[in-house]
Design a protein around this motif. Structure first.
Motif, short mmCIF file in Angstrom:
data_model
loop_
_atom_site.label_atom_id
_atom_site.label_comp_id
_atom_site.label_asym_id
_atom_site.label_seq_id
_atom_site.Cartn_x
_atom_site.Cartn_y
_atom_site.Cartn_z
N THR A 95 40.92 46.98 43.78
CA THR A 95 41.67 46.34 44.87
C THR A 95 40.74 45.95 46.01
O THR A 95 40.86 44.86 46.59
CB THR A 95 42.78 47.28 45.37
OG1 THR A 95 43.67 47.59 44.29
CG2 THR A 95 43.57 46.63 46.50
N ALA A 121 46.50 40.33 43.12
CA ALA A 121 47.43 40.66 42.04
C ALA A 121 46.80 40.43 40.67
O ALA A 121 47.01 41.21 39.74
CB ALA A 121 48.70 39.82 42.18
N GLN A 163 55.08 41.12 44.19
CA GLN A 163 54.56 41.47 45.52
C GLN A 163 53.44 40.51 45.95
O GLN A 163 53.36 40.12 47.11
CB GLN A 163 54.05 42.91 45.51
CG GLN A 163 55.16 43.94 45.41
CD GLN A 163 54.66 45.37 45.42
OE1 GLN A 163 53.50 45.64 45.12
NE2 GLN A 163 55.53 46.30 45.75
N GLU A 203 53.85 43.85 40.39
CA GLU A 203 52.59 43.42 41.00
C GLU A 203 52.59 41.94 41.30
O GLU A 203 52.19 41.50 42.40
CB GLU A 203 51.43 43.77 40.06
CG GLU A 203 50.06 43.66 40.70
CD GLU A 203 49.84 44.65 41.82
OE1 GLU A 203 49.36 44.23 42.89
OE2 GLU A 203 50.14 45.85 41.64
N ARG A 218 44.44 43.34 39.90
CA ARG A 218 45.21 44.56 39.71
C ARG A 218 46.02 44.52 38.41
O ARG A 218 46.19 45.54 37.73
CB ARG A 218 46.11 44.81 40.92
CG ARG A 218 45.34 45.32 42.15
CD ARG A 218 46.24 45.38 43.39
NE ARG A 218 47.41 46.21 43.20
CZ ARG A 218 47.46 47.51 43.47
NH1 ARG A 218 46.38 48.14 43.94
NH2 ARG A 218 48.58 48.19 43.30
N MET A 219 46.51 43.34 38.04
CA MET A 219 47.25 43.22 36.79
C MET A 219 46.34 43.48 35.59
O MET A 219 46.74 44.10 34.60
CB MET A 219 47.92 41.85 36.70
CG MET A 219 49.12 41.73 37.64
SD MET A 219 49.74 40.04 37.81
CE MET A 219 50.48 39.80 36.19
#
Length: 300
Positions: free
Chosen positions: A213, A193, A152, A149, A196-197
């Motif tokens: 997201t 990120a 990216q 994650e 999402r992490m």
């Protein structure tokens, strides 16, 4: 009752303490001894400043799934190290050429350009060492997901790619949705990120991850739009860095396209979109809601 100010202060303090411990010759050495000057430059570019908003987002997203703040700290620290590396490199003469960051000389001014490049390189590298450590999370599959994650969010399809698009836009101009795409990558991808992490730490299912997201992408747009507005309206003393650079460089932003008033309205609409995405979580997402509102109201 959720207290955003207390949460932000507590998170920033925790990040400062642990980052200060991690950025030492002893912690960074292996297989050889870390160079003193390199460590000093890493510390200069990372400590004693910054609101630590990205680790806060990791913490707040994880909290939705009842993950304690201390269990989200290492992942948040990794994101912050990537963010700090990006600032060190962005300030270099070959990039934004800034002499001031957080009210202090930038790393290449306090040391030299080569040391600044290496300090950024080291921060980026050690960020992934943190995520690989069992202290980040006991489950190797979760740690791998966190590594992917962050990679990216910060790589060619994320922050670094966005910086490249920004440079290309300065040279050839933007058209259509190019500004939004660039900003979603350059600034928004690391915010995305972070959220999402936090969700990954909490074991979020696919639906919850999709909802978070959507929030994160809107919040990232809000953060960048607020930054563009402040570049026009705030003073260098307030911001702790040079302002008015976008206009001086002839750089296109949504502010140049919409005007300040239009950009502020768009900012409000974007924050509303971010908040709407969180309806499904109820009061558990109050932290993320407060951060989105803060993005729009911040003064530096």
């Amino acid at each position: 009752m959720y207290d955003f100010s207390a949460d932000m202060t507590d998170c920033a303090k925790a990040v400062e303490i642990v980052l200060g411990t991690r950025l030492s010759v002893a912690q960074l050495s292996g297989p050889g001894p870390a160079a003193d000057t390199l460590v000093k430059a890493m510390r200069h570019g990372s400590l004693e400043g910054g609101k630590r908003l990205r680790p806060l987002l990791v913490r707040q997203a994880a909290a939705i799934f009842h993950v304690p703040a201390d269990a989200a700290l290492i992942a948040g620290l990794a994101v912050e190290m990537v963010h700090c590396y990006s600032l060190i490199h962005d300030d270099l003469p070959a990039m934004d050429d800034d002499d001031l960051r957080r009210g202090r000389p930038t790393v290449h001014k306090a040391f030299d350009e080569a040391t600044a490049i290496l300090a950024g390189d080291a921060l980026l590298t050690h960020a992934f060492d943190l995520l690989a450590d069992q202290a980040c999370h006991p489950d190797p599959a979760v740690r791998i997901a966190l590594v992917r994650e962050l990679a990216q969010g910060s790589g060619g399809g994320g922050m670094v790619g966005g910086q490249m698009r920004d440079i290309e836009g300065e040279q050839g101009g933007f058209s259509g949705d190019d500004i939004s795409t660039m900003q979603a990558m350059k600034t928004g991808a690391l915010i995305r990120a972070s959220v999402r992490m936090g969700a990954i730490l909490g074991g979020a299912d696919a639906r919850a991850l999709a909802v978070l997201t959507a929030y994160a992408e809107a919040a990232g747009r809000a953060f960048q739009l607020a930054d563009d507005i402040l570049d026009v309206t705030a003073s260098a003393a307030t911001m702790g860095k040079a302002t008015g650079k976008d206009a001086a460089l002839g750089k296109q932003t949504l502010v140049t396209t919409l005007g300040v008033d239009g950009a502020r309205q768009h900012l409000n609409d974007t924050v509303t979109s971010a908040l709407s995405a969180l309806r499904t979580f109820g009061p558990k997402a109050d932290g993320l809601r407060a951060t989105a509102r803060y993005f729009a109201s911040r003064e530096n």
